[in-house]
Motif scaffolding. Structure first.
Motif, PDB file in Angstrom:
ATOM      1  N   ASN A  50       0.777  -1.206  -0.178  1.00 32.12           N
ATOM      2  CA  ASN A  50       0.043  -0.438  -0.135  1.00 32.12           C
ATOM      3  C   ASN A  50       1.181   1.546   0.049  1.00 32.12           C
ATOM      4  N   CYS A  51       0.583   1.852  -1.046  1.00 32.17           N
ATOM      5  CA  CYS A  51       2.013   3.053  -1.541  1.00 32.17           C
ATOM      6  C   CYS A  51       1.348   3.951  -1.968  1.00 32.17           C
ATOM      7  N   PRO A  52       0.465   4.628  -0.626  1.00 33.92           N
ATOM      8  CA  PRO A  52      -0.073   6.133  -1.287  1.00 33.92           C
ATOM      9  C   PRO A  52       1.639   7.422  -1.964  1.00 33.92           C
ATOM     10  N   ILE A  53       0.900   8.141  -2.539  1.00 42.01           N
ATOM     11  CA  ILE A  53       1.574   8.939  -3.307  1.00 42.01           C
ATOM     12  C   ILE A  53       0.719  10.561  -3.697  1.00 42.01           C
ATOM     13  N   SER A  54       1.317  11.524  -3.287  1.00 41.12           N
ATOM     14  CA  SER A  54       0.454  12.716  -3.530  1.00 41.12           C
ATOM     15  C   SER A  54      -0.170  12.887  -5.420  1.00 41.12           C
ATOM     16  N   ASN A  55      -0.762  13.195  -5.318  1.00 34.23           N
ATOM     17  CA  ASN A  55      -0.785  14.107  -6.851  1.00 34.23           C
ATOM     18  C   ASN A  55      -0.106  15.260  -7.055  1.00 34.23           C
ATOM     19  N   ASP A  56       0.757  15.234  -6.330  1.00 34.61           N
ATOM     20  CA  ASP A  56       1.662  17.497  -6.833  1.00 34.61           C
ATOM     21  C   ASP A  56       3.073  16.447  -6.849  1.00 34.61           C
ATOM     22  N   ASN A  57       3.518  14.868  -6.333  1.00 39.24           N
ATOM     23  CA  ASN A  57       4.960  14.565  -6.667  1.00 39.24           C
ATOM     24  C   ASN A  57       5.428  14.441  -7.297  1.00 39.24           C
ATOM     25  N   GLN A  58       6.473  15.196  -7.071  1.00 40.89           N
ATOM     26  CA  GLN A  58       7.299  15.622  -8.693  1.00 40.89           C
ATOM     27  C   GLN A  58       8.326  14.225  -8.692  1.00 40.89           C
ATOM     28  N   ASN A  59       8.181  13.860  -8.321  1.00 38.97           N
ATOM     29  CA  ASN A  59       9.229  12.076  -7.990  1.00 38.97           C
ATOM     30  C   ASN A  59       8.609  11.144  -9.094  1.00 38.97           C
ATOM     31  N   LEU A  60       7.240  11.217  -9.113  1.00 35.97           N
ATOM     32  CA  LEU A  60       6.208  10.125  -9.279  1.00 35.97           C
ATOM     33  C   LEU A  60       5.712  10.796 -11.165  1.00 35.97           C
ATOM     34  N   LYS A  61       5.599  11.804 -10.831  1.00 39.32           N
ATOM     35  CA  LYS A  61       5.647  12.937 -12.411  1.00 39.32           C
ATOM     36  C   LYS A  61       6.885  12.066 -13.238  1.00 39.32           C
ATOM     37  N   GLN A  62       7.624  12.157 -12.717  1.00 40.30           N
ATOM     38  CA  GLN A  62       9.620  11.897 -13.512  1.00 40.30           C
ATOM     39  C   GLN A  62       8.955  10.750 -13.924  1.00 40.30           C
ATOM     40  N   PHE A  63       8.881  10.079 -12.869  1.00 39.44           N
ATOM     41  CA  PHE A  63       8.729   8.311 -13.454  1.00 39.44           C
ATOM     42  C   PHE A  63       7.848   8.101 -14.482  1.00 39.44           C
ATOM     43  N   LEU A  64       6.725   8.790 -14.572  1.00 39.93           N
ATOM     44  CA  LEU A  64       5.294   8.537 -15.143  1.00 39.93           C
ATOM     45  C   LEU A  64       5.678   8.981 -16.734  1.00 39.93           C
ATOM     46  N   LYS A  65       6.703  10.056 -16.375  1.00 44.34           N
ATOM     47  CA  LYS A  65       7.528  10.575 -18.039  1.00 44.34           C
ATOM     48  C   LYS A  65       8.053   9.598 -19.140  1.00 44.34           C
ATOM     49  N   HIS A  66       9.186   8.828 -17.722  1.00 41.50           N
ATOM     50  CA  HIS A  66      10.242   7.652 -18.464  1.00 41.50           C
ATOM     51  C   HIS A  66       9.560   6.392 -18.058  1.00 41.50           C
ATOM     52  N   HIS A  67       8.892   6.214 -17.706  1.00 44.15           N
ATOM     53  CA  HIS A  67       8.194   4.728 -17.465  1.00 44.15           C
ATOM     54  C   HIS A  67       8.307   3.543 -18.858  1.00 44.15           C
ATOM     55  N   ASN A  68       8.268   2.934 -19.403  1.00 42.59           N
ATOM     56  CA  ASN A  68       7.448   2.072 -20.486  1.00 42.59           C
ATOM     57  C   ASN A  68       6.927   1.013 -19.681  1.00 42.59           C
ATOM     58  N   TYR A  69       5.211   1.186 -19.778  1.00 43.00           N
ATOM     59  CA  TYR A  69       4.517   0.389 -19.095  1.00 43.00           C
ATOM     60  C   TYR A  69       4.617  -1.259 -19.585  1.00 43.00           C
ATOM     61  N   LYS A  70       4.831  -0.983 -21.123  1.00 41.60           N
ATOM     62  CA  LYS A  70       4.319  -2.628 -22.105  1.00 41.60           C
ATOM     63  C   LYS A  70       6.085  -3.283 -21.868  1.00 41.60           C
ATOM     64  N   LYS A  71       7.266  -2.437 -21.718  1.00 38.12           N
ATOM     65  CA  LYS A  71       8.054  -2.500 -21.722  1.00 38.12           C
ATOM     66  C   LYS A  71       9.200  -3.182 -20.736  1.00 38.12           C
ATOM     67  N   HIS A  72       8.819  -2.364 -18.819  1.00 38.72           N
ATOM     68  CA  HIS A  72       9.722  -2.480 -18.071  1.00 38.72           C
ATOM     69  C   HIS A  72       8.113  -3.549 -17.134  1.00 38.72           C
ATOM     70  N   PRO A  73       9.315  -4.461 -16.815  1.00 41.46           N
ATOM     71  CA  PRO A  73       8.424  -5.801 -15.646  1.00 41.46           C
ATOM     72  C   PRO A  73       7.713  -4.861 -14.522  1.00 41.46           C
ATOM     73  N   ASN A  74       7.164  -5.873 -13.819  1.00 45.23           N
ATOM     74  CA  ASN A  74       6.760  -5.192 -12.395  1.00 45.23           C
ATOM     75  C   ASN A  74       7.699  -4.887 -11.419  1.00 45.23           C
ATOM     76  N   PHE A  75       8.460  -5.756 -11.012  1.00 46.27           N
ATOM     77  CA  PHE A  75       9.717  -5.825 -10.454  1.00 46.27           C
ATOM     78  C   PHE A  75      10.181  -3.848 -10.604  1.00 46.27           C
ATOM     79  N   TYR A  76       9.770  -3.273 -11.666  1.00 44.52           N
ATOM     80  CA  TYR A  76      10.572  -1.458 -11.828  1.00 44.52           C
ATOM     81  C   TYR A  76       9.263  -1.072 -11.014  1.00 44.52           C
TER      82      TYR A  76
END
Length: 245
Positions: A198-224
């Motif tokens: 259970n990992c809650p993250i605020s909707n203004d989290n800058q780290n999350l925004k950077q992650f979503l910008k670079h993350h490839n959902y289809k390519k990178h496995p669940n471990f990432y």
């Protein structure tokens, strides 16, 4: 001192209201079924834990195999994170990586458990199969219905929506916040509930925004996603450096 007393009073009042809400809503048929399903799930986890403890050699062999696999993967982010099995939050992530199916190459504990047990109880086998087909992702909490105990989760990567039961969250959710949460959802019959991580993250989290910008959902496995989003949730005030692969 007064502010501390006020906080304690507020916490007591909130707990009292939550307990009252829980008592009222627990009379509804779908909530009764939900609690029965959660009890069944808890019994299975307890028996799996006993199985791992009684078969220490096989357990260590399995964990070493999984750990070697994880260490060979270079994640698309620079992450400084340490996991401690004696800490409850860290333990939930460790269990997430091993209990559930996260890699097509490596069997999960659930799969191994099913192979080595003959279940006469069809409900337990059905729950184990539900665990194997469960969904783990980053969700945005969109809305809630406190009168029924429902919460609507939207998968950030697929857009699919899930109607889960969470009595406490349905009561405390605020419509104008819509936070994110990285978690796993299990559906048993028509009951969907949140479990494990259970990992809650605020909707203004800058780290999350950077992650979503670079993350490839289809390519990178669940471990990432698991390790990266856990790091973001755990270190919400520190910077995590991401790079593209």
């Amino acid at each position: 001192m007064d502010s501390q007393i006020d906080k304690e009073t507020a916490d007591l009042l909130l707990n009292g209201v939550l307990n009252l809400h829980n008592r009222i809503i627990s009379k509804k048929p779908h909530i009764k079924k939900y609690k029965k399903v959660k009890k069944l799930y808890g019994e299975i986890l307890d028996s799996m834990e006993k199985y791992l403890f009684e078969n220490k050699y096989d357990s260590f062999k399995y964990f070493n195999q999984m750990t070697d696999y994880i260490l060979k993967i270079k994640p698309p982010f620079d992450m400084d994170i340490e996991l401690y099995p004696n800490k409850q939050d860290d333990l939930s992530i460790i269990l997430e990586l091993f209990v559930f199916k996260n890699s097509p190459q490596i069997p999960s504990i659930t799969e191994e458990y099913i192979k080595k047990h003959k279940f006469k109880n069809k409900e337990k086998l059905k729950m184990l199969e539900s665990m194997n087909s469960s969904v783990v992702s980053l969700f945005q909490i969109e809305s809630a219905d406190s009168s029924e105990g429902y919460v609507i989760y939207k998968d950030v990567f697929t857009g699919k929506k899930y109607k889960i039961i969470d009595i406490t969250l349905s009561f405390t959710f605020k419509e104008n916040i819509s936070p994110y949460v990285y978690t796993r959802l299990i559906t048993y019959d028509d009951i969907t509930f949140q479990t494990g991580i259970n990992c809650p993250i605020s909707n203004d989290n800058q780290n999350l925004k950077q992650f979503l910008k670079h993350h490839n959902y289809k390519k990178h496995p669940n471990f990432y996603r698991c390790l990266a989003l856990y790091a973001i949730s755990k270190k919400s005030n520190s910077q995590i450096n991401f790079h593209t692969i």
